[in-house]
Design a protein around this motif. Structure first.
Motif, short mmCIF file in Angstrom:
data_model
loop_
_atom_site.label_atom_id
_atom_site.label_comp_id
_atom_site.label_asym_id
_atom_site.label_seq_id
_atom_site.Cartn_x
_atom_site.Cartn_y
_atom_site.Cartn_z
N VAL A 164 0.86 -1.18 0.00
CA VAL A 164 0.00 0.00 0.00
C VAL A 164 0.90 1.23 0.00
O VAL A 164 1.78 1.37 0.84
CB VAL A 164 -0.92 0.03 1.25
CG1 VAL A 164 -1.74 1.31 1.28
CG2 VAL A 164 -1.81 -1.19 1.28
N GLU A 165 0.65 2.11 -0.96
CA GLU A 165 1.39 3.37 -1.01
C GLU A 165 0.39 4.50 -0.82
O GLU A 165 -0.65 4.53 -1.47
CB GLU A 165 2.10 3.52 -2.36
CG GLU A 165 3.28 2.61 -2.52
CD GLU A 165 4.04 2.89 -3.79
OE1 GLU A 165 4.15 4.08 -4.16
OE2 GLU A 165 4.51 1.93 -4.40
N ILE A 166 0.70 5.40 0.06
CA ILE A 166 -0.15 6.56 0.30
C ILE A 166 0.58 7.79 -0.20
O ILE A 166 1.69 8.09 0.23
CB ILE A 166 -0.49 6.72 1.79
CG1 ILE A 166 -1.28 5.51 2.26
CG2 ILE A 166 -1.26 8.00 2.04
CD1 ILE A 166 -1.60 5.50 3.74
N TYR A 167 -0.05 8.48 -1.13
CA TYR A 167 0.52 9.71 -1.65
C TYR A 167 -0.09 10.86 -0.85
O TYR A 167 -1.26 11.20 -1.02
CB TYR A 167 0.21 9.85 -3.15
CG TYR A 167 0.83 8.75 -3.98
CD1 TYR A 167 2.20 8.76 -4.25
CD2 TYR A 167 0.06 7.72 -4.48
CE1 TYR A 167 2.77 7.75 -5.00
CE2 TYR A 167 0.63 6.70 -5.23
CZ TYR A 167 1.99 6.72 -5.49
OH TYR A 167 2.57 5.72 -6.23
N ASP A 168 0.70 11.42 0.03
CA ASP A 168 0.20 12.45 0.95
C ASP A 168 -0.40 13.65 0.22
O ASP A 168 -1.43 14.18 0.63
CB ASP A 168 1.30 12.94 1.89
CG ASP A 168 1.52 11.98 3.05
OD1 ASP A 168 0.60 11.18 3.32
OD2 ASP A 168 2.58 12.05 3.67
N ALA A 169 0.22 14.07 -0.86
CA ALA A 169 -0.29 15.26 -1.56
C ALA A 169 -1.69 15.01 -2.11
O ALA A 169 -2.59 15.84 -1.97
CB ALA A 169 0.65 15.64 -2.69
N ALA A 190 -3.00 21.05 6.25
CA ALA A 190 -3.30 20.06 5.23
C ALA A 190 -4.66 19.40 5.45
O ALA A 190 -5.39 19.12 4.51
CB ALA A 190 -2.21 19.00 5.22
N ARG A 191 -5.04 19.18 6.71
CA ARG A 191 -6.29 18.45 6.98
C ARG A 191 -7.21 19.20 7.94
O ARG A 191 -8.06 18.59 8.58
CB ARG A 191 -5.96 17.07 7.53
CG ARG A 191 -5.19 16.25 6.51
CD ARG A 191 -4.75 14.92 7.03
NE ARG A 191 -3.90 14.29 6.02
CZ ARG A 191 -3.16 13.24 6.25
NH1 ARG A 191 -3.14 12.70 7.44
NH2 ARG A 191 -2.43 12.73 5.29
N ARG A 207 -9.29 17.85 1.53
CA ARG A 207 -9.72 19.26 1.50
C ARG A 207 -11.06 19.40 0.79
O ARG A 207 -11.95 20.13 1.22
CB ARG A 207 -8.68 20.13 0.82
CG ARG A 207 -7.45 20.34 1.65
CD ARG A 207 -6.48 21.15 0.89
NE ARG A 207 -6.63 22.54 1.33
CZ ARG A 207 -5.68 23.42 1.28
NH1 ARG A 207 -4.52 23.10 0.76
NH2 ARG A 207 -5.88 24.64 1.71
N VAL A 208 -11.23 18.68 -0.31
CA VAL A 208 -12.48 18.73 -1.06
C VAL A 208 -13.63 18.16 -0.22
O VAL A 208 -14.70 18.77 -0.09
CB VAL A 208 -12.35 17.96 -2.40
CG1 VAL A 208 -13.70 17.80 -3.08
CG2 VAL A 208 -11.36 18.65 -3.30
N ILE A 209 -13.39 17.02 0.40
CA ILE A 209 -14.42 16.39 1.23
C ILE A 209 -14.72 17.26 2.44
O ILE A 209 -15.88 17.47 2.81
CB ILE A 209 -13.97 14.98 1.67
CG1 ILE A 209 -13.91 14.05 0.46
CG2 ILE A 209 -14.91 14.41 2.72
CD1 ILE A 209 -13.20 12.75 0.73
N GLY A 210 -13.68 17.79 3.08
CA GLY A 210 -13.86 18.66 4.25
C GLY A 210 -14.63 19.93 3.92
O GLY A 210 -15.51 20.36 4.68
#
Length: 133
Positions: A8-13, A63-64, A20-23
């Motif tokens: 599993v790779e998570i791309y932080d960007a 960021a979040r 941000r869109v969901i928030g």
């Protein structure tokens, strides 16, 4: 024995962009619901206070982290919401204050106002909406 490997790779960007869109979408929904609830529960005398609810801008501070607000633009909204302490009322342009007491006109150079109890309709609306979400 069977086995499986996963990576599993998570791309932080990209994760931050999507959060941000969901928030922002969730914050706008919360603002809209809170403003609607506040319009229902606002203390009504003339209706002006209920018409002055506004939804603030949705911003992101990190960021979040998503921030938004609902406010009231009426110049007396704070005094109704938080209440006032006892204070003295003095006339601005005349020598005395004039008002009616028991059908007769009374003049006074100053009046001791007892203060008012706060009616926090906006805070209550935000709490009610937050408890539903």
């Amino acid at each position: 024995m069977a086995g499986a490997d996963a990576r599993v790779e998570i791309y932080d960007a990209e994760l931050n962009r999507q959060l941000r869109v969901i928030g922002a979408r969730k914050m706008r929904s919360w603002q809209r619901q809170t403003a609607t609830q506040a319009k229902v529960t606002v203390p009504v005398r003339t209706g002006n206070l209920g018409r002055q609810h506004r939804e603030g801008r949705v911003t992101h501070s990190a960021a979040r982290d998503t921030h938004g607000s609902v406010h009231n633009d009426a110049d007396y909204a704070l005094y109704v919401h938080e209440g006032t302490r006892p204070h003295v009322i003095r006339p601005r342009f005349r020598q005395a204050l004039r008002f009616q007491v028991g059908g007769s006109t009374v003049f006074a150079r100053r009046v001791n106002h007892p203060g008012t109890r706060g009616r926090p309709w906006l805070r209550n609306a935000a709490t009610r909406v937050a408890s539903r979400l």
